[in-house]
Scaffold this active site. Structure first.
Site, PDB file in Angstrom:
ATOM      1  N   LYS A  67       0.859  -1.187   0.000  1.00  0.00           N
ATOM      2  CA  LYS A  67       0.000   0.000   0.000  1.00  0.00           C
ATOM      3  C   LYS A  67       0.889   1.229   0.000  1.00  0.00           C
ATOM      4  CE  LYS A  67      -2.370   1.480   3.586  1.00  0.00           C
ATOM      5  NZ  LYS A  67      -3.355   1.483   4.675  1.00  0.00           N
ATOM      6  N   ARG A 110     -10.383  -1.226   6.633  1.00  0.00           N
ATOM      7  CA  ARG A 110      -9.650  -2.180   7.475  1.00  0.00           C
ATOM      8  C   ARG A 110      -9.319  -1.582   8.834  1.00  0.00           C
ATOM      9  NH1 ARG A 110      -4.573   0.005   9.166  1.00  0.00           N
ATOM     10  NH2 ARG A 110      -2.991  -0.118   7.529  1.00  0.00           N
ATOM     11  N   ASP A 159     -16.337  16.017  18.993  1.00  0.00           N
ATOM     12  CA  ASP A 159     -15.292  16.624  18.168  1.00  0.00           C
ATOM     13  C   ASP A 159     -14.999  17.994  18.761  1.00  0.00           C
ATOM     14  OD1 ASP A 159     -14.077  16.191  15.137  1.00  0.00           O
ATOM     15  OD2 ASP A 159     -14.318  18.310  15.637  1.00  0.00           O
ATOM     16  N   ALA A 226      -4.014   8.079  17.016  1.00  0.00           N
ATOM     17  CA  ALA A 226      -2.643   8.547  17.205  1.00  0.00           C
ATOM     18  C   ALA A 226      -1.651   7.496  16.704  1.00  0.00           C
ATOM     19  CB  ALA A 226      -2.400   8.850  18.679  1.00  0.00           C
TER      20      ALA A 226
END
Length: 329
Positions: A67, A110, A159, A226
């Site tokens: 990837k 994924r 958020d 993170a």
């Protein structure tokens, strides 16, 4: 060679499919039956950019691939995506490229699925309240994975921009209507986690996004966002106080995740405080949750084996369903 877009992938591959693919990938990784080196990062100073290369080989599926993800902030000025990505899948028996997939959506899928796998394995079966921190590009699949594996009554979305949280919650309420879960924006993240059963963080924050001392007994926490030594979305208190701590890959987390590297440098926790990899739980080599009172914590930074296994399974389904565009080179 088959070319698969985001829409092609959506036609043949569900979140449930992706969660099972990620469980396979984690099992294979922890069993030592793949080659999945840490990603190679190349800086592109001229454009203030960076390109990341993530290769892996999985003998069980005769699949290999790489990837390629780039982070080019100035692309916005050119009307292009700032994080373009492609997945190149090879036939492990011939070495030929058999497919190119939309790497941006593959990553979202994924990554949501690996959190879904952890939540499925570690969260209490009767979990009812979820909290999601962050509404960026990875957030939609994170939310879908949570409601896919547990029958949640409510998910609270936080958020730093409340208006953005409200817009995201409204959109996801429509898109995930089939799950019958109430999705609401909240203004106070700490209040949201007090009675939460599942807490998922998918931010790039450099400071903790909630007070870890507020997490109740029996909760499950996912740290997803993170991914550098400087980022720290998880409070050191939850890292210290969790009864059990699991990683997608120990090598990756202890090399890249500030959530753990920072408290380790301070002497708050040590490597001996961590239980192991989720793949080891799947293999039955170590125990996962044992009681409804345990606080469990899962951290993922991603690994190429997740991409290769998921891409391989998508490719198989696309072939079976005659989906995608065949290109000859």
């Amino acid at each position: 060679m088959l070319v698969l877009t985001k829409e092609d992938i959506k036609k043949v591959f569900t979140m449930k499919d992706a969660i099972e693919a990620d469980k396979d990938a984690l099992r294979i990784y922890s069993a030592g039956k793949c080659v999945s080196p840490l990603r190679v990062n190349i800086d592109i100073p001229k454009e203030q950019g960076q390109s990341l290369f993530m290769p892996a080989y999985v003998e069980e599926f005769d699949a290999t691939g790489i990837k390629i993800v780039s982070v080019f902030p100035k692309n916005i000025e050119k009307g292009k995506p700032s994080v373009p990505a492609q997945m190149i899948l090879l036939d492990g028996t011939t070495g030929e490229v058999c497919a190119i997939l939309d790497g941006t959506y593959l990553t979202q899928l994924r990554t949501g699925a690996v959190q879904g796998a952890a939540t499925d394995i570690l969260a209490k079966k009767d979990a009812k309240i979820g909290v999601l921190f962050g509404t960026g590009g990875q957030a939609a699949t994170q939310l879908e994975a949570m409601v896919c594996v547990r029958n949640l009554e409510e998910v609270r979305v936080f958020d730093i921009n409340y208006e953005r949280a409200k817009e995201f919650a409204e959109t996801m309420q429509r898109e995930l209507a089939a799950y019958d879960t109430k999705i609401v924006a909240v203004e106070n993240g700490n209040e949201a986690v007090r009675d939460a059963d599942i807490i998922t963080c998918v931010t790039t924050s450099r400071r903790p996004v909630f007070d870890g001392t507020l997490v109740k007994k029996g909760a499950h926490v996912n740290g997803v966002g993170a991914y550098t030594p400087q980022m720290q979305e998880l409070d050191e208190n939850i890292v210290k106080n969790a009864d059990k701590v699991f990683f997608d890959t120990k090598e990756g987390v202890l090399a890249e995740a500030g959530d753990f590297l920072i408290p380790m440098e301070k002497g708050i926790v040590s490597e001996q405080d961590f239980n192991g990899e989720l793949g080891e739980v799947i293999l039955g080599q170590i125990l996962g949750r044992e009681t409804d009172e345990e606080i469990t914590l899962f951290k993922t930074v991603g690994a190429a084996v997740l991409d290769v296994v998921t891409a391989h399974q998508i490719y198989k389904k696309a072939i079976e369903n005659n989906v995608g565009n065949v290109v000859e080179i």
